[in-house]
Design an enzyme around this catalytic site. Structure first.
Site, PDB file in Angstrom:
ATOM      1  N   GLU A  63     -75.170   0.922  -5.714  1.00 35.35           N
ATOM      2  CA  GLU A  63     -74.065   0.888  -4.751  1.00 35.35           C
ATOM      3  C   GLU A  63     -73.351  -0.454  -4.765  1.00 35.35           C
ATOM      4  OE1 GLU A  63     -72.679   2.240  -0.337  1.00 35.35           O
ATOM      5  OE2 GLU A  63     -74.744   2.623  -0.940  1.00 35.35           O
ATOM      6  N   HIS A  89     -84.287   9.010 -10.408  1.00 34.64           N
ATOM      7  CA  HIS A  89     -85.175   7.991 -10.962  1.00 34.64           C
ATOM      8  C   HIS A  89     -85.977   8.652 -12.082  1.00 34.64           C
ATOM      9  CE1 HIS A  89     -83.977   5.679  -7.509  1.00 34.64           C
ATOM     10  NE2 HIS A  89     -84.339   6.691  -6.728  1.00 34.64           N
ATOM     11  N   VAL A  90     -85.709   8.251 -13.320  1.00 34.77           N
ATOM     12  CA  VAL A  90     -86.308   8.940 -14.469  1.00 34.77           C
ATOM     13  C   VAL A  90     -87.380   8.122 -15.181  1.00 34.77           C
ATOM     14  CG1 VAL A  90     -84.299  10.405 -14.814  1.00 34.77           C
ATOM     15  CG2 VAL A  90     -84.420   8.215 -16.003  1.00 34.77           C
ATOM     16  N   SER A 109     -56.186   8.152  -5.680  1.00 37.73           N
ATOM     17  CA  SER A 109     -55.497   7.278  -4.731  1.00 37.73           C
ATOM     18  C   SER A 109     -56.278   7.119  -3.423  1.00 37.73           C
ATOM     19  CB  SER A 109     -54.098   7.815  -4.440  1.00 37.73           C
ATOM     20  OG  SER A 109     -54.176   9.109  -3.868  1.00 37.73           O
ATOM     21  N   ARG A 110     -57.180   8.058  -3.124  1.00 37.21           N
ATOM     22  CA  ARG A 110     -57.965   7.989  -1.888  1.00 37.21           C
ATOM     23  C   ARG A 110     -59.468   7.934  -2.117  1.00 37.21           C
ATOM     24  NH1 ARG A 110     -54.798  12.368   1.838  1.00 37.21           N
ATOM     25  NH2 ARG A 110     -52.783  11.330   1.714  1.00 37.21           N
TER      26      ARG A 110
END
Length: 136
Positions: A63, A89-90, A109-110
């Site tokens: 993130e 998660h591998v 645009s959003r």
């Protein structure tokens, strides 16, 4: 090149001082034409009790990279906020630094959608994550 804002790696890394990015020692390492990369240590701050990289730490890395990438694709006073993130998660990591590589899947645009893959020091995929952001 997809980036609308001009910024250096030094400035990106300075943004992390005094917050979670800095606390976890996440370091931005490379800005490509359409990729952003950062690394994070696998140490006592990022491991779960069994000595493996904590899945939540991988999500923080994903993130963090995706949100910064999103910001770099905006202009003026626009801001970017996360709407949804998922992670698969591998493979586990026990030591060293993991590297997150972020690429756009959709730049609207959003809304934006980012793919973030996290690799161990041997280049093996540990986590595949997708982040959806909103532009405010």
């Amino acid at each position: 090149m997809i980036w609308k804002r001009k910024i250096t790696l030094e400035a990106l890394n300075a943004m992390g001082e005094g917050n979670m990015v800095g606390f976890l020692d996440i370091r931005f390492e490379h800005i490509g034409d359409d990729t952003l990369e950062a690394t994070m240590p696998v140490d006592s701050r990022t491991k779960q009790p069994f000595g493996l990289l904590h899945g939540g730490a991988s999500v923080v890395l994903a993130e963090s990279i995706g949100s910064v990438a999103g910001y770099l694709c905006t202009e003026g006073e626009q801001k970017v906020v996360g709407l949804e993130i998922n992670a698969n998660h591998v493979r586990s990591a026990r030591e060293g630094r993991v590297r997150g590589v972020c690429k756009p899947l959709h730049l609207g645009s959003r809304h934006q959608v980012w793919q973030i893959e996290i690799f161990d020091e041997k280049g093996r995929l540990c986590c595949s994550s997708r982040l959806t952001t909103a532009i405010l």
